[in-house]
Design a protein around this motif. Structure first.
Motif, PDB file in Angstrom:
ATOM      1  N   ASN A  66      30.223  77.054  18.992  1.00  0.00           N
ATOM      2  CA  ASN A  66      29.701  76.153  20.019  1.00  0.00           C
ATOM      3  C   ASN A  66      30.655  75.880  21.296  1.00  0.00           C
ATOM      4  O   ASN A  66      30.131  75.770  22.439  1.00  0.00           O
ATOM      5  CB  ASN A  66      29.489  74.760  19.367  1.00  0.00           C
ATOM      6  CG  ASN A  66      28.548  74.717  18.309  1.00  0.00           C
ATOM      7  OD1 ASN A  66      27.504  75.605  18.467  1.00  0.00           O
ATOM      8  ND2 ASN A  66      28.326  73.777  17.566  1.00  0.00           N
ATOM      9  N   LYS A  77      29.828  78.916  23.394  1.00  0.00           N
ATOM     10  CA  LYS A  77      28.462  78.862  23.891  1.00  0.00           C
ATOM     11  C   LYS A  77      28.308  77.875  24.980  1.00  0.00           C
ATOM     12  O   LYS A  77      27.678  77.863  26.043  1.00  0.00           O
ATOM     13  CB  LYS A  77      27.485  78.029  22.660  1.00  0.00           C
ATOM     14  CG  LYS A  77      26.756  79.351  22.101  1.00  0.00           C
ATOM     15  CD  LYS A  77      25.437  78.877  21.309  1.00  0.00           C
ATOM     16  CE  LYS A  77      25.938  77.630  20.419  1.00  0.00           C
ATOM     17  NZ  LYS A  77      24.970  77.198  19.199  1.00  0.00           N
ATOM     18  N   ASN A 119      13.772  79.541  23.968  1.00  0.00           N
ATOM     19  CA  ASN A 119      14.113  80.594  22.796  1.00  0.00           C
ATOM     20  C   ASN A 119      15.566  80.697  22.642  1.00  0.00           C
ATOM     21  O   ASN A 119      16.176  81.591  22.793  1.00  0.00           O
ATOM     22  CB  ASN A 119      13.581  81.918  23.491  1.00  0.00           C
ATOM     23  CG  ASN A 119      13.498  82.978  22.071  1.00  0.00           C
ATOM     24  OD1 ASN A 119      13.589  82.456  21.100  1.00  0.00           O
ATOM     25  ND2 ASN A 119      13.532  84.135  22.750  1.00  0.00           N
ATOM     26  N   SER A 120      16.393  79.506  22.577  1.00  0.00           N
ATOM     27  CA  SER A 120      17.800  79.320  22.335  1.00  0.00           C
ATOM     28  C   SER A 120      18.088  80.070  21.135  1.00  0.00           C
ATOM     29  O   SER A 120      19.288  80.696  21.460  1.00  0.00           O
ATOM     30  CB  SER A 120      18.062  77.851  22.324  1.00  0.00           C
ATOM     31  OG  SER A 120      17.527  77.305  21.277  1.00  0.00           O
ATOM     32  N   SER A 121      17.666  80.052  19.981  1.00  0.00           N
ATOM     33  CA  SER A 121      18.084  80.704  18.971  1.00  0.00           C
ATOM     34  C   SER A 121      18.365  82.360  19.118  1.00  0.00           C
ATOM     35  O   SER A 121      19.370  82.687  18.977  1.00  0.00           O
ATOM     36  CB  SER A 121      16.945  80.687  17.569  1.00  0.00           C
ATOM     37  OG  SER A 121      17.713  81.247  16.810  1.00  0.00           O
ATOM     38  N   ASN A 165      21.099  82.707  22.007  1.00  0.00           N
ATOM     39  CA  ASN A 165      22.354  82.561  21.359  1.00  0.00           C
ATOM     40  C   ASN A 165      22.738  83.668  20.536  1.00  0.00           C
ATOM     41  O   ASN A 165      24.089  84.063  20.544  1.00  0.00           O
ATOM     42  CB  ASN A 165      22.373  81.031  20.371  1.00  0.00           C
ATOM     43  CG  ASN A 165      22.179  80.086  21.188  1.00  0.00           C
ATOM     44  OD1 ASN A 165      22.562  79.946  22.264  1.00  0.00           O
ATOM     45  ND2 ASN A 165      21.928  78.902  20.461  1.00  0.00           N
ATOM     46  N   LYS A 166      22.024  84.412  19.645  1.00  0.00           N
ATOM     47  CA  LYS A 166      22.406  85.540  18.987  1.00  0.00           C
ATOM     48  C   LYS A 166      22.696  86.675  20.005  1.00  0.00           C
ATOM     49  O   LYS A 166      24.058  87.356  19.853  1.00  0.00           O
ATOM     50  CB  LYS A 166      21.054  86.030  18.055  1.00  0.00           C
ATOM     51  CG  LYS A 166      21.573  87.130  17.183  1.00  0.00           C
ATOM     52  CD  LYS A 166      20.138  87.394  16.203  1.00  0.00           C
ATOM     53  CE  LYS A 166      20.769  88.619  15.215  1.00  0.00           C
ATOM     54  NZ  LYS A 166      19.750  89.044  14.350  1.00  0.00           N
TER      55      LYS A 166
END
Length: 135
Positions: free
Chosen positions: A84, A87, A105-107, A110-111
């Motif tokens: 975190n 990020k 579409n953060s997921s 993030n990946k």
């Protein structure tokens, strides 16, 4: 556009990577936003990772190359607080519009972000070879 957004776009520099009509929105975001931010923040990421190594009692320096790669991956994928923090260092340099795109579409983004950061740190493994560097 807001002055902060203009500043960020100029400060980060150009898009890195190919973008064409067939590029997905995630790929476009990756090349226009994530790659330039990761490049800009690279020195900070290196120092943050050195600090992370020291917080884990410098055991990293005793590992084989393969174990060092695993340590980098595990640190970023499994240490949620560390992940975190990383990020946040990226998201802080988003423009308002980029943040609006990111939250849609953060997921998946993030990946992508963390995978690129893992590869970036692995590609610079020589910067983490000795304890002398941080002393």
């Amino acid at each position: 556009m807001k002055p902060r957004d203009n500043f960020l776009l100029e400060f980060r520099g150009e898009t890195i990577g190919q973008i064409n009509a067939s590029s997905s929105s995630d790929e476009r975001f990756q090349n226009q936003t994530l790659r330039p931010i990761l490049k800009l923040q690279n020195d900070l990421f290196v120092e943050v990772f050195r600090n992370h190594i020291s917080k884990h009692k410098n055991v990293f320096y005793t590992f084989s190359i393969e174990k060092k790669f695993q340590f980098i991956e595990n640190s970023i994928q499994k240490d949620i607080k560390f992940r975190n923090a990383l990020k946040g260092m990226v998201i802080a340099l988003f423009t308002s519009d980029e943040y609006a795109t990111y939250i849609q579409n953060s997921s998946a983004l993030n990946k992508r972000m963390m995978n690129m950061l893992i590869e970036r740190l692995k590609n610079q493994i020589q910067l983490f070879e000795t304890l002398d560097v941080i002393q």
